[in-house]
Structure formats: C-alpha cells, structure tokens
Design an enzyme around this catalytic site. Structure first.
Site, PDB file in Angstrom:
ATOM      1  N   PRO A   6       0.790  -1.218   0.000  1.00 19.12           N
ATOM      2  CG  PRO A   6       0.210  -0.801   2.216  1.00 19.12           C
ATOM      3  CD  PRO A   6       0.956  -1.763   1.353  1.00 19.12           C
ATOM      4  CD  GLU A   7       2.134   4.445  -3.852  1.00 19.05           C
ATOM      5  OE1 GLU A   7       2.004   5.669  -3.879  1.00 19.05           O
ATOM      6  OE2 GLU A   7       2.537   3.785  -4.826  1.00 19.05           O
ATOM      7  CE  LYS A  56       4.384   5.309   1.334  1.00 21.89           C
ATOM      8  NZ  LYS A  56       5.680   5.026   0.659  1.00 21.89           N
ATOM      9  NE  ARG A 269      10.904   0.698  -4.382  1.00 21.49           N
ATOM     10  CZ  ARG A 269       9.763   0.850  -3.724  1.00 21.49           C
ATOM     11  NH1 ARG A 269       9.655   1.819  -2.838  1.00 21.49           N
ATOM     12  NH2 ARG A 269       8.750   0.066  -3.958  1.00 21.49           N
TER      13      ARG A 269
END
Length: 284
Positions: A6-7, A56, A269
């Site tokens: 999830p974000e 988060k 990333r």
DNA sequence: GTGGGATGGGCAA
DNA sequence: TGCCCCTCCCACA
C-alpha cells in the site's frame, strides 16, 4: 480490504474501514504466528478507541494501553472478515483482532476478524517513541490540516531530483512509487529535475496533485490516476493496466502523446516517465 | 515447481 | 549504495 503493497491511500482507507468495524469495541488480540505474543497480551480484552493513519503508518489507540503501531511495508496485508466463521488463519498471521457481539455496545454489530500478515512493524509504542516516529514524517496530503509549506521547505533543501524527494517520507508522508510516477506525469515534471529548482507554483501544483490522487485512491480503494478526459469508462470499470499513465508502462505509448514511456532507477526504485510530456527543463 | 519481483524502509558501510 | 527483512503472486518451466 485486500490491498497489498500500500501507499498512503490504502492506509487511510484501512483506518476508516477498520475504525467502523472496531472502534468502541472490546477486542480479542492474539498473534497466531507467535511473533507479537507479548504485545498482543498487553492489548487483549481492551477497548479500541480509534485508529489513526499518518502517512503509511497506522496507530491503534486502546483504552489504558500503549499505541499499537502497524506498518505494512512492501509485503504486509490486511484481511477483514465479517461474521462468525472466518477462514482458518494463515500461519503467517502476525496480528489478529476479533470483535464479538457483546452487551449494549456490541448490539447489532456483527463479529469481525482482522488479520495482518507480513508487516514491517507491529509493535507497541510509548508516547516518546510515537513522537520520534512522527518527527520522521513530513506533511501528509491526506491530513486535512496539512499544507504544502513543509513540503516546499523540504524540497528547497534538496539537491536531488524531485523523483527521489517524493519517496522520502520526511518530505511528504504517504507517497509511494506509483503515486510518485503518476503525480510527476500529471504535473509535467521530469523526475530528475532538481527538487530545489521547483518554483512555488510548481510545488503547490504538485502538492495539490498528490492530495487529489491520494484522496481518489482512498475513496476507490485502488490507484486510479487517469483523468475523466483520458478515459471512456468509470474508474471502477478500468482494468489495472488502464488505470495509470506511466507506472509499469515502460516501452508502451504515452496515453496522451504516444511517445514511448521510459524507466530508470531513481532513489532505489524504478521510476517511469513520458519523455515528451515530462521534458527535462533547461537549468538556469 | 521455481524464481523473481513488488505500491517499503531501516541499517551498516 | 547495497543488504536485509518478509509475504504473495505471477510468469515461466
């Protein structure tokens, strides 16, 4: 509530939905996997007051107990089951919360079971530890009280690219790799553009874009960044690969201009961008 | 069946 | 910067 990896939108949604199911109720708390046994015992049988989402991170507030901090990380996920017969718990279940109908407070509310597996963090926090956690987090676009000032200040101190800065939770809390790529596309910003080079208008527009994207994601329960002008069906009818502009679309044509989407590593990333819609700007 | 990658992040070097 | 944590799922045999 099966969203994995999830974000911030998933976390805020989880806080809202789990809050509806559990707030005000006395919970049975266990750790079937056995790796959170002591913490679970400290919470077992207590009433959950509310659940807060920050970036988060989730903070579960129990009556007369330390805060329960859960961070799903890359692998963690929640499973929520209503009713008396939830499926058998996976052996990987780090945390299990169960509310059963009881007394006046529980009248009319069904039994609910929440399971969490694979979290990066599942721990009890003292007030001081929670303060340390919060100090590491920048403004959260899903916090109605947050504004772009702290975001702008953080960016102005960075020589790295805006694409790298967006993944730094100290600059802005709750943005992950999908929203980074999508927000930069919508803002027309090249990911390697130095963060400090952005003008106030760019920063405010980027903040507004992030807030809008995260809010939409919270409502939909999934990431959909395509604007109405660029889609022919309602968001709920879009396939996964139709819901975004650039993320995961390396080598495919840009939905707006047809140029081939590129990707490269940035900030640990992979980032995705359209070479024409997000041109590098001359530095001056 | 297997292996690699994934929407994250802390830590050492 | 790279390594590790840790779980699920999919493409590929």
């Amino acid at each position: 509530m099966l969203d994995a990896m999830p974000e911030g939108h998933t976390i805020h949604r989880a806080a809202r939905l789990q809050g509806h199911a559990f707030a005000g109720r006395r919970l049975a708390v266990t750790s079937p996997q056995g790796r959170f046994t002591e913490g679970a015992a400290a919470l077992d049988g207590r009433r959950l007051e509310r659940i807060d989402a920050v970036g988060k991170h989730l903070l579960y507030r129990f009556e007369d107990a330390p805060a329960l901090h859960v961070h799903l990380g890359l692998f963690g996920r929640f499973r929520l089951h209503e009713g008396d017969d939830p499926p058998t718990a996976s052996p990987q279940t780090r945390l299990e919360l169960v509310a059963r109908p009881e007394g006046a407070a529980g009248a009319g509310r069904p039994a609910v079971t929440l399971r969490c597996s694979g979290p990066t963090a599942c721990e009890l926090l003292t007030d001081a530890e929670e303060a340390t956690l919060r100090a590491r987090l920048g403004p959260d676009p899903l916090d109605p009280a947050a504004g772009p000032a702290g975001f702008a200040a953080a960016l102005s101190r960075r020589s790295a690219g805006i694409g790298q800065a967006l993944l730094d939770q100290r600059a802005v809390a709750g943005v992950g790799n999908v929203y980074r790529a999508e927000a930069l596309f919508l803002a027309g910003l090249h990911p390697d553009e130095p963060a400090a080079a952005l003008g106030p208008d760019d920063v405010e527009a980027l903040w507004a874009t992030l807030r809008e994207l995260l809010r939409t994601g919270e409502r939909q329960g999934r990431i959909v960044t395509i604007t109405p002008a660029d889609r022919s069906r309602p968001p709920s009818r879009l396939r996964r690969d139709e819901a975004v502009y650039v993320y995961g679309r390396e080598g495919l044509p840009c939905r707006r201009c047809g140029a081939l989407i590129r990707s490269w590593p940035l900030g640990g990333r992979r980032v995705f961008a359209c070479p024409d819609c997000q041109p590098p700007r001359p530095t001056g």
